[in-house]
Design a protein around this motif. Structure first.
Motif, PDB file in Angstrom:
ATOM      1  N   PRO A 182       4.296 -21.919 -42.612  1.00 46.41           N
ATOM      2  CA  PRO A 182       2.950 -22.259 -43.071  1.00 46.41           C
ATOM      3  C   PRO A 182       2.639 -23.746 -42.915  1.00 46.41           C
ATOM      4  CG  PRO A 182       4.063 -20.869 -44.667  1.00 46.41           C
ATOM      5  CD  PRO A 182       5.081 -21.267 -43.653  1.00 46.41           C
ATOM      6  N   GLN A 183       3.630 -24.600 -43.266  1.00 45.11           N
ATOM      7  CA  GLN A 183       3.378 -26.049 -43.173  1.00 45.11           C
ATOM      8  C   GLN A 183       3.142 -26.471 -41.731  1.00 45.11           C
ATOM      9  OE1 GLN A 183       6.790 -27.763 -45.018  1.00 45.11           O
ATOM     10  NE2 GLN A 183       6.211 -27.029 -47.044  1.00 45.11           N
ATOM     11  N   THR A 184       3.954 -25.934 -40.834  1.00 45.37           N
ATOM     12  CA  THR A 184       3.803 -26.285 -39.421  1.00 45.37           C
ATOM     13  C   THR A 184       2.469 -25.788 -38.906  1.00 45.37           C
ATOM     14  OG1 THR A 184       6.114 -25.716 -39.357  1.00 45.37           O
ATOM     15  CG2 THR A 184       5.118 -26.379 -37.293  1.00 45.37           C
ATOM     16  N   ALA A 185       2.104 -24.583 -39.348  1.00 44.01           N
ATOM     17  CA  ALA A 185       0.828 -24.006 -38.908  1.00 44.01           C
ATOM     18  C   ALA A 185      -0.330 -24.878 -39.337  1.00 44.01           C
ATOM     19  CB  ALA A 185       0.676 -22.600 -39.478  1.00 44.01           C
ATOM     20  N   ILE A 186      -0.252 -25.382 -40.572  1.00 49.84           N
ATOM     21  CA  ILE A 186      -1.327 -26.251 -41.062  1.00 49.84           C
ATOM     22  C   ILE A 186      -1.416 -27.490 -40.193  1.00 49.84           C
ATOM     23  CG2 ILE A 186      -2.014 -27.750 -42.973  1.00 49.84           C
ATOM     24  CD1 ILE A 186      -0.700 -25.628 -44.831  1.00 49.84           C
ATOM     25  N   ARG A 187      -0.240 -28.044 -39.839  1.00 48.43           N
ATOM     26  CA  ARG A 187      -0.213 -29.257 -39.019  1.00 48.43           C
ATOM     27  C   ARG A 187      -0.798 -28.989 -37.626  1.00 48.43           C
ATOM     28  NH1 ARG A 187       4.843 -30.453 -40.273  1.00 48.43           N
ATOM     29  NH2 ARG A 187       5.772 -29.885 -38.294  1.00 48.43           N
ATOM     30  N   MET A 188      -0.401 -27.854 -37.046  1.00 42.90           N
ATOM     31  CA  MET A 188      -0.838 -27.534 -35.690  1.00 42.90           C
ATOM     32  C   MET A 188      -2.317 -27.174 -35.635  1.00 42.90           C
ATOM     33  SD  MET A 188       1.756 -28.068 -33.837  1.00 42.90           S
ATOM     34  CE  MET A 188       1.439 -27.259 -32.285  1.00 42.90           C
ATOM     35  N   SER A 189      -2.805 -26.490 -36.668  1.00 41.91           N
ATOM     36  CA  SER A 189      -4.216 -26.077 -36.680  1.00 41.91           C
ATOM     37  C   SER A 189      -5.123 -27.244 -37.028  1.00 41.91           C
ATOM     38  CB  SER A 189      -4.449 -24.979 -37.713  1.00 41.91           C
ATOM     39  OG  SER A 189      -3.530 -23.961 -37.562  1.00 41.91           O
TER      40      SER A 189
ATOM     41  N   ALA B 142     -10.291 -30.037 -37.250  1.00 41.97           N
ATOM     42  CA  ALA B 142     -11.070 -31.287 -37.228  1.00 41.97           C
ATOM     43  C   ALA B 142     -12.123 -31.223 -36.124  1.00 41.97           C
ATOM     44  CB  ALA B 142     -10.143 -32.468 -36.997  1.00 41.97           C
ATOM     45  N   ALA B 143     -11.730 -30.669 -34.990  1.00 44.70           N
ATOM     46  CA  ALA B 143     -12.679 -30.538 -33.869  1.00 44.70           C
ATOM     47  C   ALA B 143     -13.808 -29.567 -34.238  1.00 44.70           C
ATOM     48  CB  ALA B 143     -11.957 -30.060 -32.619  1.00 44.70           C
ATOM     49  N   VAL B 144     -13.454 -28.485 -34.931  1.00 46.27           N
ATOM     50  CA  VAL B 144     -14.477 -27.513 -35.350  1.00 46.27           C
ATOM     51  C   VAL B 144     -15.470 -28.189 -36.286  1.00 46.27           C
ATOM     52  CG1 VAL B 144     -14.892 -25.392 -36.661  1.00 46.27           C
ATOM     53  CG2 VAL B 144     -12.996 -25.488 -35.043  1.00 46.27           C
TER      54      VAL B 144
ATOM     55  N   PHE C 146     -11.113 -21.385 -29.436  1.00 45.01           N
ATOM     56  CA  PHE C 146      -9.802 -20.753 -29.200  1.00 45.01           C
ATOM     57  C   PHE C 146      -9.143 -21.393 -27.979  1.00 45.01           C
ATOM     58  CE2 PHE C 146     -10.936 -17.043 -31.943  1.00 45.01           C
ATOM     59  CZ  PHE C 146      -9.834 -17.136 -32.755  1.00 45.01           C
ATOM     60  N   ARG C 147      -9.963 -21.695 -26.975  1.00 45.60           N
ATOM     61  CA  ARG C 147      -9.423 -22.347 -25.778  1.00 45.60           C
ATOM     62  C   ARG C 147      -8.931 -23.756 -26.121  1.00 45.60           C
ATOM     63  NH1 ARG C 147     -12.803 -21.722 -20.327  1.00 45.60           N
ATOM     64  NH2 ARG C 147     -12.674 -19.567 -21.007  1.00 45.60           N
ATOM     65  N   TYR C 148      -9.699 -24.438 -26.946  1.00 47.04           N
ATOM     66  CA  TYR C 148      -9.305 -25.777 -27.407  1.00 47.04           C
ATOM     67  C   TYR C 148      -7.966 -25.697 -28.138  1.00 47.04           C
ATOM     68  CZ  TYR C 148      -9.948 -30.344 -29.688  1.00 47.04           C
ATOM     69  OH  TYR C 148      -9.800 -31.640 -30.118  1.00 47.04           O
ATOM     70  N   PHE C 149      -7.834 -24.689 -28.965  1.00 47.80           N
ATOM     71  CA  PHE C 149      -6.624 -24.497 -29.760  1.00 47.80           C
ATOM     72  C   PHE C 149      -5.422 -24.190 -28.862  1.00 47.80           C
ATOM     73  CE2 PHE C 149      -3.905 -21.198 -31.680  1.00 47.80           C
ATOM     74  CZ  PHE C 149      -3.347 -21.924 -32.714  1.00 47.80           C
ATOM     75  N   ARG C 150      -5.651 -23.330 -27.874  1.00 47.91           N
ATOM     76  CA  ARG C 150      -4.549 -22.907 -26.994  1.00 47.91           C
ATOM     77  C   ARG C 150      -4.077 -24.038 -26.083  1.00 47.91           C
ATOM     78  NH1 ARG C 150      -7.349 -17.953 -26.408  1.00 47.91           N
ATOM     79  NH2 ARG C 150      -8.329 -18.728 -24.515  1.00 47.91           N
TER      80      ARG C 150
ATOM     81  N   ARG D 232     -10.160 -19.254 -40.183  1.00 46.13           N
ATOM     82  CA  ARG D 232      -9.158 -18.313 -40.737  1.00 46.13           C
ATOM     83  C   ARG D 232      -8.364 -17.670 -39.602  1.00 46.13           C
ATOM     84  NH1 ARG D 232     -12.999 -16.675 -44.412  1.00 46.13           N
ATOM     85  NH2 ARG D 232     -13.562 -14.881 -43.146  1.00 46.13           N
ATOM     86  N   GLU D 233      -9.090 -17.237 -38.569  1.00 45.62           N
ATOM     87  CA  GLU D 233      -8.408 -16.578 -37.438  1.00 45.62           C
ATOM     88  C   GLU D 233      -7.480 -17.551 -36.712  1.00 45.62           C
ATOM     89  OE1 GLU D 233     -11.217 -14.653 -34.894  1.00 45.62           O
ATOM     90  OE2 GLU D 233     -12.016 -13.429 -36.515  1.00 45.62           O
ATOM     91  N   LEU D 234      -7.943 -18.775 -36.559  1.00 47.25           N
ATOM     92  CA  LEU D 234      -7.110 -19.790 -35.896  1.00 47.25           C
ATOM     93  C   LEU D 234      -5.851 -20.053 -36.710  1.00 47.25           C
ATOM     94  CD1 LEU D 234      -9.739 -22.424 -34.706  1.00 47.25           C
ATOM     95  CD2 LEU D 234      -8.114 -21.228 -33.261  1.00 47.25           C
ATOM     96  N   TYR D 235      -6.028 -20.149 -38.016  1.00 48.62           N
ATOM     97  CA  TYR D 235      -4.878 -20.418 -38.873  1.00 48.62           C
ATOM     98  C   TYR D 235      -3.856 -19.286 -38.774  1.00 48.62           C
ATOM     99  CZ  TYR D 235      -1.988 -21.296 -42.888  1.00 48.62           C
ATOM    100  OH  TYR D 235      -0.902 -21.506 -43.697  1.00 48.62           O
TER     101      TYR D 235
END
Lengths: 170, 113
Positions: free
Chosen positions: A8-15, A20-22, A52-56, B26-29
């Motif tokens: 969860p912590q890593t996910a928060i960091r990665m997301s 921020a961009a969103v 989603f593309r930005y995220f990937r 939420r989905e991204l997370y």
């Protein structure tokens, strides 16, 4: 499979970067998507796909200008691909009246409707030139067209818009 | 009001739906969470790589290839036919040989000294 408490912590960091961009660019991407597609459901799909593309891809940008340009280019391309898609849902045109709450907003909705009634290529040129304040050369780069094509789209779009709005001056 | 201001005001009233933004986050997370979870799990479960065995295998395979190549070159060398100019010269026809060896009638003897 083993479970890890670190996830969860890593996910928060990665997301975080994408979140921020969103927060920063949601309106930019949504307005661009709406301008390209001309309807709300498609604009929402495009916006989702862009982030989603930005995220990937986790892109690295030199500056905020570079990041904005990347988002606009991806949004325009995603929107155009969606418009070309054979599987696209039945189109529901954008209704600016949904935004109307006051007299001033009524005038804005009239302008928006006039812009949305233009053909797609004119809409994009008008939006990027007048609202995002890009130059003709920059619009040509963003939309992968020649400068003369953009210039022509702008002048025709402006003419059509003026006639729709009853002679407003640019 | 000019066209630019009208367009600016009109677009200023357009905002991304908050509901969509929240749902997207939420989905991204969730996506991020599951991807990271999988990566961490895979790292923990993955067995140690057999580095030594792999190198031994590579060396053995290379040696076998070299040996095979050497043997094939050697066997080709044994089977080859060396070029011998004498054997490849076309023999003249028998009649030509006879004509050349038979003494001719009109041979003029060299004058005696």
């Amino acid at each position: 499979m083993q479970r890890s408490e670190e996830a969860p912590q890593t996910a928060i960091r990665m997301s975080g970067m994408t979140f921020a961009a969103v927060d920063r660019y949601q309106d930019l991407v949504y307005r661009t998507a709406l301008t390209v597609t001309g309807n709300v459901p498609d604009a929402e799909d495009v916006m989702q796909e862009v982030f989603f593309r930005y995220f990937r891809s986790h892109p690295v940008f030199e500056s905020e200008t570079h990041e904005r340009a990347w988002l606009i280019r991806v949004t325009v391309n995603t929107g155009r691909n969606l418009l070309r898609s054979a599987w696209r849902r039945k189109r529901v045109d954008f209704d600016p009246e949904l935004l109307v709450q006051s007299e001033e907003q009524s005038r804005d909705s009239r302008v928006l409707r006039a812009v949305m009634a233009l053909p797609e290529k004119y809409r994009i040129a008008i939006y990027l030139y007048y609202y995002e304040e890009y130059s003709i050369r920059e619009i040509a780069e963003l939309t992968e067209q020649s400068e003369s094509a953009v210039s022509q789209q702008l002048s025709r779009g402006r003419r059509k818009l003026r006639s729709k709005l009853g002679g407003a001056k640019a | 009001m000019n066209l630019k201001h009208e367009i600016k005001n009109a677009y200023d009233s357009v905002h991304a739906p908050q509901e969509l933004t929240e749902r997207m986050k939420r989905e991204l997370y969730q996506k991020d969470y599951h991807e990271m979870e999988d990566e961490l799990t895979c790292e923990a479960v993955r067995p140690a790589k057999p580095h030594g065995a792999r190198y031994v295998f590579y060396i053995a395979a290379s040696l076998a290839l070299c040996a095979g190549l050497g043997l094939s070159v050697w066997s080709l060398r044994d089977q080859r036919t060396d070029y011998k100019p004498g054997t490849n010269v076309q023999m003249p026809a028998v009649s030509d040989v006879d004509a050349a060896t038979e003494p001719t009638q009109n041979v003029t003897e060299p004058p005696a000294a």
